[in-house]
Design a protein around this motif. Sequence first.
Motif, PDB file in Angstrom:
ATOM      1  N   LYS A  24       5.109  33.189 -43.962  1.00  0.00           N
ATOM      2  CA  LYS A  24       3.942  32.866 -43.876  1.00  0.00           C
ATOM      3  C   LYS A  24       3.336  32.451 -43.668  1.00  0.00           C
ATOM      4  CE  LYS A  24       2.273  31.030 -47.765  1.00  0.00           C
ATOM      5  NZ  LYS A  24       1.180  31.334 -48.465  1.00  0.00           N
ATOM      6  N   ALA A  25       3.717  31.720 -42.281  1.00  0.00           N
ATOM      7  CA  ALA A  25       2.131  31.455 -41.360  1.00  0.00           C
ATOM      8  C   ALA A  25       1.662  32.986 -40.659  1.00  0.00           C
ATOM      9  CB  ALA A  25       2.643  30.512 -40.390  1.00  0.00           C
ATOM     10  N   ALA A  26       2.650  33.321 -39.914  1.00  0.00           N
ATOM     11  CA  ALA A  26       1.809  35.102 -39.922  1.00  0.00           C
ATOM     12  C   ALA A  26       1.333  35.792 -40.705  1.00  0.00           C
ATOM     13  CB  ALA A  26       3.294  35.939 -39.101  1.00  0.00           C
ATOM     14  N   GLY A  27       1.333  35.796 -42.317  1.00  0.00           N
ATOM     15  CA  GLY A  27      -0.248  36.556 -42.933  1.00  0.00           C
ATOM     16  C   GLY A  27       0.985  36.935 -43.833  1.00  0.00           C
ATOM     17  N   PHE A  28       2.395  36.698 -44.016  1.00  0.00           N
ATOM     18  CA  PHE A  28       2.844  37.888 -45.253  1.00  0.00           C
ATOM     19  C   PHE A  28       2.419  37.447 -46.367  1.00  0.00           C
ATOM     20  CE2 PHE A  28       4.709  39.360 -40.810  1.00  0.00           C
ATOM     21  CZ  PHE A  28       4.837  40.221 -40.987  1.00  0.00           C
ATOM     22  N   THR A  29       2.782  38.425 -47.330  1.00  0.00           N
ATOM     23  CA  THR A  29       2.580  37.941 -48.743  1.00  0.00           C
ATOM     24  C   THR A  29       3.854  37.902 -49.375  1.00  0.00           C
ATOM     25  OG1 THR A  29       1.648  39.507 -49.279  1.00  0.00           O
ATOM     26  CG2 THR A  29      -0.104  38.154 -49.050  1.00  0.00           C
ATOM     27  N   ALA A  30       4.954  38.706 -49.135  1.00  0.00           N
ATOM     28  CA  ALA A  30       5.956  39.356 -49.341  1.00  0.00           C
ATOM     29  C   ALA A  30       6.670  39.664 -48.830  1.00  0.00           C
ATOM     30  CB  ALA A  30       5.200  40.566 -51.019  1.00  0.00           C
ATOM     31  N   ILE A  31       8.223  39.182 -49.442  1.00  0.00           N
ATOM     32  CA  ILE A  31       9.140  39.191 -48.631  1.00  0.00           C
ATOM     33  C   ILE A  31      10.048  40.478 -49.455  1.00  0.00           C
ATOM     34  CG2 ILE A  31      11.523  38.844 -48.068  1.00  0.00           C
ATOM     35  CD1 ILE A  31      10.427  36.035 -46.951  1.00  0.00           C
ATOM     36  N   VAL A  32      10.965  41.380 -48.651  1.00  0.00           N
ATOM     37  CA  VAL A  32      11.663  42.666 -49.853  1.00  0.00           C
ATOM     38  C   VAL A  32      12.759  42.941 -48.970  1.00  0.00           C
ATOM     39  CG1 VAL A  32      12.180  45.053 -50.077  1.00  0.00           C
ATOM     40  CG2 VAL A  32       9.705  43.767 -50.226  1.00  0.00           C
ATOM     41  N   ASN A  33      13.785  42.208 -49.153  1.00  0.00           N
ATOM     42  CA  ASN A  33      15.048  42.388 -48.699  1.00  0.00           C
ATOM     43  C   ASN A  33      16.472  43.208 -48.769  1.00  0.00           C
ATOM     44  OD1 ASN A  33      18.199  41.576 -48.419  1.00  0.00           O
ATOM     45  ND2 ASN A  33      18.494  39.799 -49.826  1.00  0.00           N
ATOM     46  N   ASN A  34      16.264  44.068 -47.699  1.00  0.00           N
ATOM     47  CA  ASN A  34      16.664  45.809 -48.417  1.00  0.00           C
ATOM     48  C   ASN A  34      18.557  45.429 -48.000  1.00  0.00           C
ATOM     49  OD1 ASN A  34      13.843  47.099 -46.934  1.00  0.00           O
ATOM     50  ND2 ASN A  34      14.507  47.458 -49.234  1.00  0.00           N
ATOM     51  N   ARG A  35      18.564  44.129 -48.231  1.00  0.00           N
ATOM     52  CA  ARG A  35      20.428  44.647 -47.505  1.00  0.00           C
ATOM     53  C   ARG A  35      20.859  43.749 -48.358  1.00  0.00           C
ATOM     54  NH1 ARG A  35      22.774  40.774 -42.108  1.00  0.00           N
ATOM     55  NH2 ARG A  35      24.473  42.258 -42.183  1.00  0.00           N
ATOM     56  N   PRO A  36      22.066  44.460 -49.571  1.00  0.00           N
ATOM     57  CA  PRO A  36      23.020  44.439 -50.307  1.00  0.00           C
ATOM     58  C   PRO A  36      23.688  41.923 -49.805  1.00  0.00           C
ATOM     59  CG  PRO A  36      23.976  46.121 -49.339  1.00  0.00           C
ATOM     60  CD  PRO A  36      23.107  46.031 -48.461  1.00  0.00           C
ATOM     61  N   ASP A  37      23.589  42.021 -51.039  1.00  0.00           N
ATOM     62  CA  ASP A  37      25.040  40.429 -50.274  1.00  0.00           C
ATOM     63  C   ASP A  37      26.208  41.386 -50.065  1.00  0.00           C
ATOM     64  OD1 ASP A  37      22.924  38.585 -50.394  1.00  0.00           O
ATOM     65  OD2 ASP A  37      23.471  38.166 -52.700  1.00  0.00           O
ATOM     66  N   ASP A  38      26.604  40.240 -48.882  1.00  0.00           N
ATOM     67  CA  ASP A  38      28.125  40.474 -48.731  1.00  0.00           C
ATOM     68  C   ASP A  38      28.107  41.791 -47.734  1.00  0.00           C
ATOM     69  OD1 ASP A  38      29.087  38.048 -49.748  1.00  0.00           O
ATOM     70  OD2 ASP A  38      29.483  38.816 -51.706  1.00  0.00           O
ATOM     71  N   GLU A  39      27.426  42.154 -46.938  1.00  0.00           N
ATOM     72  CA  GLU A  39      27.479  43.366 -46.152  1.00  0.00           C
ATOM     73  C   GLU A  39      28.130  42.539 -44.822  1.00  0.00           C
ATOM     74  OE1 GLU A  39      24.253  46.799 -45.123  1.00  0.00           O
ATOM     75  OE2 GLU A  39      23.998  44.793 -44.209  1.00  0.00           O
ATOM     76  N   GLU A  40      28.391  41.173 -44.532  1.00  0.00           N
ATOM     77  CA  GLU A  40      28.746  41.404 -43.530  1.00  0.00           C
ATOM     78  C   GLU A  40      29.378  39.567 -43.770  1.00  0.00           C
ATOM     79  OE1 GLU A  40      26.936  42.694 -40.206  1.00  0.00           O
ATOM     80  OE2 GLU A  40      25.847  40.961 -39.826  1.00  0.00           O
ATOM     81  N   ALA A  41      30.300  39.351 -42.683  1.00  0.00           N
ATOM     82  CA  ALA A  41      30.700  37.893 -43.237  1.00  0.00           C
ATOM     83  C   ALA A  41      30.014  37.066 -42.298  1.00  0.00           C
ATOM     84  CB  ALA A  41      32.311  37.680 -42.433  1.00  0.00           C
ATOM     85  N   GLY A  42      29.217  35.419 -43.373  1.00  0.00           N
ATOM     86  CA  GLY A  42      28.573  34.855 -42.461  1.00  0.00           C
ATOM     87  C   GLY A  42      27.118  34.867 -42.753  1.00  0.00           C
ATOM     88  N   GLN A  43      26.665  36.422 -43.561  1.00  0.00           N
ATOM     89  CA  GLN A  43      25.993  36.878 -44.050  1.00  0.00           C
ATOM     90  C   GLN A  43      25.201  35.657 -44.832  1.00  0.00           C
ATOM     91  OE1 GLN A  43      24.836  40.965 -45.296  1.00  0.00           O
ATOM     92  NE2 GLN A  43      23.398  40.471 -46.605  1.00  0.00           N
ATOM     93  N   ILE A  44      23.474  35.124 -44.374  1.00  0.00           N
ATOM     94  CA  ILE A  44      22.333  34.724 -45.278  1.00  0.00           C
ATOM     95  C   ILE A  44      22.423  34.855 -46.784  1.00  0.00           C
ATOM     96  CG2 ILE A  44      20.616  33.651 -45.523  1.00  0.00           C
ATOM     97  CD1 ILE A  44      20.307  34.224 -42.369  1.00  0.00           C
ATOM     98  N   PRO A  45      22.952  34.192 -47.850  1.00  0.00           N
ATOM     99  CA  PRO A  45      22.656  35.268 -48.993  1.00  0.00           C
ATOM    100  C   PRO A  45      20.978  35.036 -49.566  1.00  0.00           C
ATOM    101  CG  PRO A  45      24.280  33.662 -49.440  1.00  0.00           C
ATOM    102  CD  PRO A  45      24.012  33.053 -47.643  1.00  0.00           C
ATOM    103  N   GLY A  46      21.061  35.988 -50.012  1.00  0.00           N
ATOM    104  CA  GLY A  46      19.463  36.668 -50.705  1.00  0.00           C
ATOM    105  C   GLY A  46      19.215  35.808 -51.643  1.00  0.00           C
ATOM    106  N   ASP A  47      19.894  35.015 -51.978  1.00  0.00           N
ATOM    107  CA  ASP A  47      19.104  34.050 -53.528  1.00  0.00           C
ATOM    108  C   ASP A  47      18.147  32.537 -51.961  1.00  0.00           C
ATOM    109  OD1 ASP A  47      19.885  35.216 -55.494  1.00  0.00           O
ATOM    110  OD2 ASP A  47      21.666  33.983 -56.022  1.00  0.00           O
ATOM    111  N   ALA A  48      19.308  32.687 -50.619  1.00  0.00           N
ATOM    112  CA  ALA A  48      18.417  31.569 -49.785  1.00  0.00           C
ATOM    113  C   ALA A  48      17.797  31.603 -49.324  1.00  0.00           C
ATOM    114  CB  ALA A  48      19.993  31.307 -48.727  1.00  0.00           C
ATOM    115  N   ILE A  49      17.272  33.151 -49.638  1.00  0.00           N
ATOM    116  CA  ILE A  49      16.139  33.043 -48.923  1.00  0.00           C
ATOM    117  C   ILE A  49      14.605  33.475 -49.988  1.00  0.00           C
ATOM    118  CG2 ILE A  49      15.606  35.406 -48.438  1.00  0.00           C
ATOM    119  CD1 ILE A  49      17.334  34.446 -45.947  1.00  0.00           C
ATOM    120  N   ARG A  50      15.667  34.216 -51.053  1.00  0.00           N
ATOM    121  CA  ARG A  50      14.680  33.411 -51.997  1.00  0.00           C
ATOM    122  C   ARG A  50      14.237  32.802 -52.776  1.00  0.00           C
ATOM    123  NH1 ARG A  50      13.536  37.024 -56.606  1.00  0.00           N
ATOM    124  NH2 ARG A  50      16.378  38.481 -56.800  1.00  0.00           N
ATOM    125  N   ALA A  51      14.718  31.807 -52.985  1.00  0.00           N
ATOM    126  CA  ALA A  51      14.372  30.134 -52.767  1.00  0.00           C
ATOM    127  C   ALA A  51      13.326  29.597 -51.314  1.00  0.00           C
ATOM    128  CB  ALA A  51      15.398  29.317 -52.962  1.00  0.00           C
TER     129      ALA A  51
END
Length: 142
Positions: A24-51
């Motif tokens: 946000k501080a770098a000036g971005f206004t939107a985030i797009v997640n192109n990674r499916p959840d559970d692609e690899e162990a320990g991956q941060i869930p998309g819902d956590a990034i969304r929140a």
Amino acid sequence: MIRKVDDNISVAPQIAVEDVAAIKAAGFTAIVNNRPDDEEAGQIPGDAIRAAAEVAGLTYTAIPITHAGFSYPQIEAMAEVLAGADGPVLAFCRSGTRSCNLWALAQARNGADADELIAKGAGAGYNLDGLRPLLDQLKAQA
């Protein structure tokens, strides 16, 4: 490591919840997640990034790309995100490659030139040469 493709889009490998404030501080206004959840162990869930994105006042869109490849609805969704963004967009996946590829396909769908897209991808460290036939095909349909 965020890689700027052009003034409207940058791509990155997996981001963390803790990265969202800096994004946000770098000036971005939107985030797009192109990674499916559970692609690899320990991956941060998309819902956590969304929140975290929503708390920071960023738009968040999930357009997961599996190893099966790209589909027209995914390309269309990315084109819509880019067209509707109020500023620079950060797209991420495991390495940034799928995000860069999807950006290029969405731009070609809007009539962008394959040579220019390939050059911008190369400038960000991604080789898009293998996409040329599809980029040309999408541009022809624009």
